[in-house]
Design a protein around this motif. Structure first.
Motif, short mmCIF file in Angstrom:
data_model
loop_
_atom_site.label_atom_id
_atom_site.label_comp_id
_atom_site.label_asym_id
_atom_site.label_seq_id
_atom_site.Cartn_x
_atom_site.Cartn_y
_atom_site.Cartn_z
N GLN A 23 108.12 -92.53 -26.39
CA GLN A 23 108.28 -91.73 -27.60
C GLN A 23 107.89 -90.27 -27.36
O GLN A 23 108.53 -89.35 -27.86
N ILE A 24 106.83 -90.05 -26.59
CA ILE A 24 106.41 -88.69 -26.27
C ILE A 24 107.52 -87.95 -25.53
O ILE A 24 107.83 -86.79 -25.82
N ALA A 25 108.14 -88.63 -24.56
CA ALA A 25 109.23 -88.01 -23.81
C ALA A 25 110.41 -87.69 -24.71
O ALA A 25 111.06 -86.65 -24.57
N GLN A 26 110.70 -88.57 -25.66
CA GLN A 26 111.81 -88.34 -26.58
C GLN A 26 111.53 -87.15 -27.50
O GLN A 26 112.36 -86.27 -27.67
N VAL A 27 110.33 -87.16 -28.12
CA VAL A 27 110.02 -86.14 -29.11
C VAL A 27 109.75 -84.78 -28.46
O VAL A 27 110.22 -83.74 -28.93
N MET A 28 109.01 -84.77 -27.38
CA MET A 28 108.56 -83.51 -26.79
C MET A 28 109.61 -82.89 -25.87
O MET A 28 109.77 -81.67 -25.82
N SER A 29 110.35 -83.74 -25.13
CA SER A 29 111.25 -83.21 -24.11
C SER A 29 112.71 -83.56 -24.34
O SER A 29 113.55 -83.29 -23.48
N GLY A 30 113.01 -84.20 -25.46
CA GLY A 30 114.39 -84.48 -25.80
C GLY A 30 115.05 -85.57 -24.98
O GLY A 30 116.28 -85.63 -24.89
N TYR A 31 114.26 -86.49 -24.38
CA TYR A 31 114.83 -87.59 -23.61
C TYR A 31 115.59 -88.54 -24.52
O TYR A 31 115.21 -88.76 -25.68
N GLY B 248 112.11 -82.37 -15.18
CA GLY B 248 112.90 -82.60 -16.39
C GLY B 248 112.06 -82.62 -17.64
O GLY B 248 112.44 -82.09 -18.69
N PHE B 249 110.88 -83.25 -17.57
CA PHE B 249 110.00 -83.35 -18.73
C PHE B 249 109.50 -81.96 -19.16
O PHE B 249 109.56 -81.59 -20.33
N VAL B 250 109.03 -81.18 -18.18
CA VAL B 250 108.50 -79.86 -18.50
C VAL B 250 109.59 -78.94 -19.03
O VAL B 250 109.39 -78.20 -20.01
N ALA B 251 110.75 -79.00 -18.40
CA ALA B 251 111.86 -78.14 -18.84
C ALA B 251 112.25 -78.48 -20.27
O ALA B 251 112.49 -77.58 -21.10
N GLY B 252 112.32 -79.75 -20.58
CA GLY B 252 112.69 -80.16 -21.94
C GLY B 252 111.65 -79.74 -22.95
O GLY B 252 111.98 -79.31 -24.06
N ALA B 253 110.37 -79.85 -22.58
CA ALA B 253 109.30 -79.45 -23.49
C ALA B 253 109.31 -77.95 -23.73
O ALA B 253 109.13 -77.49 -24.87
N SER C 282 111.85 -75.99 -23.58
CA SER C 282 112.99 -75.66 -24.44
C SER C 282 112.70 -75.98 -25.90
O SER C 282 113.37 -75.46 -26.80
N ASN C 283 111.68 -76.84 -26.14
CA ASN C 283 111.28 -77.16 -27.52
C ASN C 283 110.13 -76.27 -27.99
O ASN C 283 109.49 -76.56 -29.00
N GLY C 284 109.85 -75.19 -27.23
CA GLY C 284 108.85 -74.22 -27.66
C GLY C 284 107.43 -74.51 -27.25
O GLY C 284 106.50 -73.92 -27.78
N ILE C 285 107.24 -75.40 -26.28
CA ILE C 285 105.90 -75.74 -25.82
C ILE C 285 105.60 -74.95 -24.55
O ILE C 285 106.45 -74.82 -23.67
N GLU C 286 104.40 -74.42 -24.45
CA GLU C 286 104.03 -73.65 -23.28
C GLU C 286 104.09 -74.53 -22.03
O GLU C 286 103.73 -75.71 -22.05
N GLN C 287 104.52 -73.94 -20.92
CA GLN C 287 104.71 -74.71 -19.68
C GLN C 287 103.41 -75.34 -19.21
O GLN C 287 103.41 -76.50 -18.78
N ALA C 288 102.32 -74.59 -19.27
CA ALA C 288 101.03 -75.14 -18.81
C ALA C 288 100.64 -76.38 -19.61
O ALA C 288 100.15 -77.37 -19.06
N GLN C 289 100.85 -76.32 -20.93
CA GLN C 289 100.51 -77.47 -21.76
C GLN C 289 101.43 -78.64 -21.48
O GLN C 289 100.99 -79.80 -21.44
N ALA C 290 102.73 -78.34 -21.27
CA ALA C 290 103.68 -79.41 -20.96
C ALA C 290 103.32 -80.10 -19.66
O ALA C 290 103.40 -81.34 -19.54
N GLU C 291 102.90 -79.31 -18.65
CA GLU C 291 102.51 -79.91 -17.36
C GLU C 291 101.24 -80.75 -17.52
O GLU C 291 101.11 -81.81 -16.90
N TYR C 292 100.30 -80.27 -18.34
CA TYR C 292 99.06 -81.02 -18.59
C TYR C 292 99.37 -82.36 -19.24
O TYR C 292 98.82 -83.39 -18.84
N ILE C 293 100.24 -82.36 -20.25
CA ILE C 293 100.59 -83.59 -20.95
C ILE C 293 101.31 -84.55 -20.01
O ILE C 293 101.06 -85.76 -20.02
N PHE C 294 102.20 -84.00 -19.15
CA PHE C 294 102.90 -84.88 -18.20
C PHE C 294 101.90 -85.55 -17.26
O PHE C 294 102.00 -86.76 -17.00
N GLU C 295 100.95 -84.79 -16.73
CA GLU C 295 99.96 -85.37 -15.81
C GLU C 295 99.11 -86.42 -16.52
O GLU C 295 98.74 -87.44 -15.93
N LEU C 296 98.83 -86.17 -17.80
CA LEU C 296 98.02 -87.11 -18.57
C LEU C 296 98.75 -88.44 -18.74
O LEU C 296 98.18 -89.51 -18.51
#
Length: 575
Positions: free
Chosen positions: A119-127, A153-158, A160-174
């Motif tokens: 669900q996180i991937a769908q909502v945050m990164s448009g999967y 792909g996850f970071v790029a999608g996030a 594009s949804n207006g999320i900062e890259q550093a935060q997107a990378e942090y969430i992906f690692e989490l």
């Protein structure tokens, strides 16, 4: 599990038919039981670690149980305190990003399920749903090239949804870290639902639930004793096996459970089915003569008969178990003779004007309580009608010696060592890689059974004290790891070594007019410093006469138990 047979017991005792699929999922009594941690017999949440987590979590909805089932595994277990703190309000939930709050709100910001990752991937990164499932699988396989591709792909999608890259990378690692141990929510929900259903049955129908649970584990001595102790804690009596009242399996009766005849060791199911069928056909057995006239020895061998007698199954016909066990050959021999006569067609042998012949039992004193309990233990697998330490409990408490149940509570409060008294059940010696000997020792007291490890130095000092049947006072050390409590025996001494401090100065034995003076004389202990007084109840208890016996005696709790076992003894008081 247990609840599958629970409906039969409830219908039999209360006339209510249950459909577990229709149980309400918001029952307050069920959640109170779960929050208490008293979950013996409850599916999936019986372990000490699970019970501790339930007490911290205090679940009040099915979603909490689902989360606990998913979290209680190596890895995610570290998140249990976080979940509990956030649920109780002592810690604020962290949802990582506002758009993830609807996904993580149910679990207070803790990522628990594989479905949440998707669900996180769908909502945050448009999967898409299919792409999200590929992400879940890639994280589980840990293939670097695939993970690099998914991260990109996850970071790029996030982004594009207006999320900062550093935060997107942090969430992906989490979530990548979580995926090492992510659990499928649908699986956890199925387990949690059964846990809730069994907790519901236990909280509303405890007699029937424990009866069904004991029947389910009829060949598991350890579980049977656990359920027996749980019944006692709940104020439910577990009646000893009886050929006139017990069934083949465990049977509920009001606020009691009749012990199953088939649960007695070495007694085959076919033998007890024969006994029960004959009882149902011809009525209860009036005495041992009636028993021998109706039972076929083809189904009941001597070993099985002796174990039934030692367990108390014939107490309703003859309370002196020693006489019944020693008379086994005569009883079964008479049963065989009666069966032969029936086979020859002499069915009118025992007409109404001629009672069946009675077996000739030896004239012997009843077993002392310690011997009766030892024999009972051998026949059942644990102490059913009492415990060798029962008479010692007041004196042990006075000396600050704990029971196992009390020590468990102290362990929960952070205490790691205490003195306990117990009866040794078994000793299993092993050799370590170093060549040193160590042992696992099983111990029992009136509140439960447990196992402790004994390392080389202590084993050398205490080996002779740790033989099965010995009652000892020991010092134990507890170590809690991964939700389990491990015990180490540090020292031991015989219970008798403490007996001097437990001796009484006066013991008053209350007896009826039918008590045997010779039997009482035979129970008098060795010389000591205490006095014995017989208090004889006369005229139906309206008058008493007290007689001080000459001499002085060594009076211990065991002495009181020896007197209490005699016919005609009403009670014993000591000071």
């Amino acid at each position: 599990k247990s609840y599958l047979t629970g409906d039969t017991e409830v219908r039999a005792l209360r006339g209510v038919s249950l459909d577990v699929a229709e149980l309400p999922l918001d029952d307050a009594r069920t959640y109170e039981l779960l929050a208490s941690g008293e979950t013996a017999g409850v599916f999936q949440v019986e372990s000490s670690g699970m019970r501790d987590a339930l007490k911290r979590m205090k679940p009040d909805r099915l979603e909490d149980i689902i989360a606990l089932v998913a979290l209680y595994r190596p890895g995610p277990m570290d998140n249990i305190p976080t979940y509990c703190n956030r649920k109780q309000g002592s810690e604020k939930p962290d949802y990582l990003h506002p758009m993830l709050q609807p996904i993580l709100e149910e679990t207070f910001g803790v990522i628990i399920y594989q479905e949440q990752v998707m669900q996180i991937a769908q909502v945050m990164s448009g999967y898409s749903l299919g792409e999200a499932d590929l992400l879940r699988r890639a994280m589980g396989k840990k293939i670097k090239s695939e993970m690099d591709k998914q991260r990109s792909g996850f970071v790029a999608g996030a982004v594009s949804n207006g999320i900062e890259q550093a935060q997107a990378e942090y969430i992906f690692e989490l979530i990548a870290k979580f995926a090492d141990y992510g659990f499928n929510k649908s699986h956890a929900a199925a387990y949690a639902l059964i846990a809730y259903q069994t907790a519901y049955l236990k909280s509303h129908y405890p007699v029937e639930f424990l009866t069904a649970s004991m029947t389910l584990d009829i060949n598991n001595t350890e579980k049977l004793n656990e359920f027996r102790l749980e019944a006692l804690r709940l104020g439910i009596r577990v009646a000893p096996p009886s050929i006139n009242f017990s069934g083949v399996d465990f049977r509920p009766d009001g606020n009691a459970i009749h012990y199953a005849l088939a649960a007695v060791k070495t007694v085959g199911r076919q033998a007890v089915e024969h006994i029960v069928e004959e009882r149902e056909r011809g009525g209860v057995f009036r005495d041992l003569a009636d028993f021998t006239s109706r039972i076929s020895p083809r189904f009941l061998n001597r070993r099985a008969f002796e174990n039934l007698a030692a367990a108390g199954a014939f107490d309703c016909l003859e309370p002196n178990r020693a006489a019944v066990v020693l008379g086994a050959e005569a009883i079964l021999g008479l049963a065989a003779s009666n069966a032969e006569r029936r086979a020859r067609g002499q069915n009118d042998l025992f007409a109404t004007d001629s009672a069946p012949p009675a077996p000739r039992l030896p004239t012997v004193e009843p077993w002392l309580p310690s011997e009766r309990l030892r024999r009972e233990f051998e026949a059942v697998g644990f102490f059913l009608s009492g415990h060798p330490l029962d008479e010692y409990l007041p004196a042990l408490r006075a000396r600050q010696i704990k029971t196992w149940e009390e020590f468990q509570r102290l362990i929960d409060q952070g205490q790691s060592a205490a003195r306990l008294a117990g009866t040794v059940l078994y000793k299993q010696e092993r050799s370590a890689k170093s060549g040193n000997r160590f042992a696992f020792v099983g111990v029992s007291d009136p509140s439960g059974q447990y196992e402790a490890v004994v390392f080389a130095d202590t084993l050398t000092e205490c080996r002779e004290l740790l033989e099965p049947g010995s009652s000892i006072v020991m010092r134990l050390e507890a170590d809690q790891r991964d939700g389990d409590t491990r015990l180490r025996l540090l020292s031991a001494e015989p219970l008798d070594a403490n007996a001097a401090a437990m001796q009484q100065s006066l013991m008053r034995v209350f007896i009826g007019e039918d008590a045997s003076p010779e039997a009482l004389k035979g129970r008098l202990p060795e010389a000591g410093t205490g006095e014995v007084a017989l208090v004889v109840a006369l005229e139906g208890g309206r008058r008493e006469v007290e007689i001080r016996l000459p001499g002085r005696y060594r009076l211990t709790p065991e002495t009181a138990g020896a007197f209490k076992s005699l016919p005609g003894v009403i009670s014993v008081e000591a000071r």
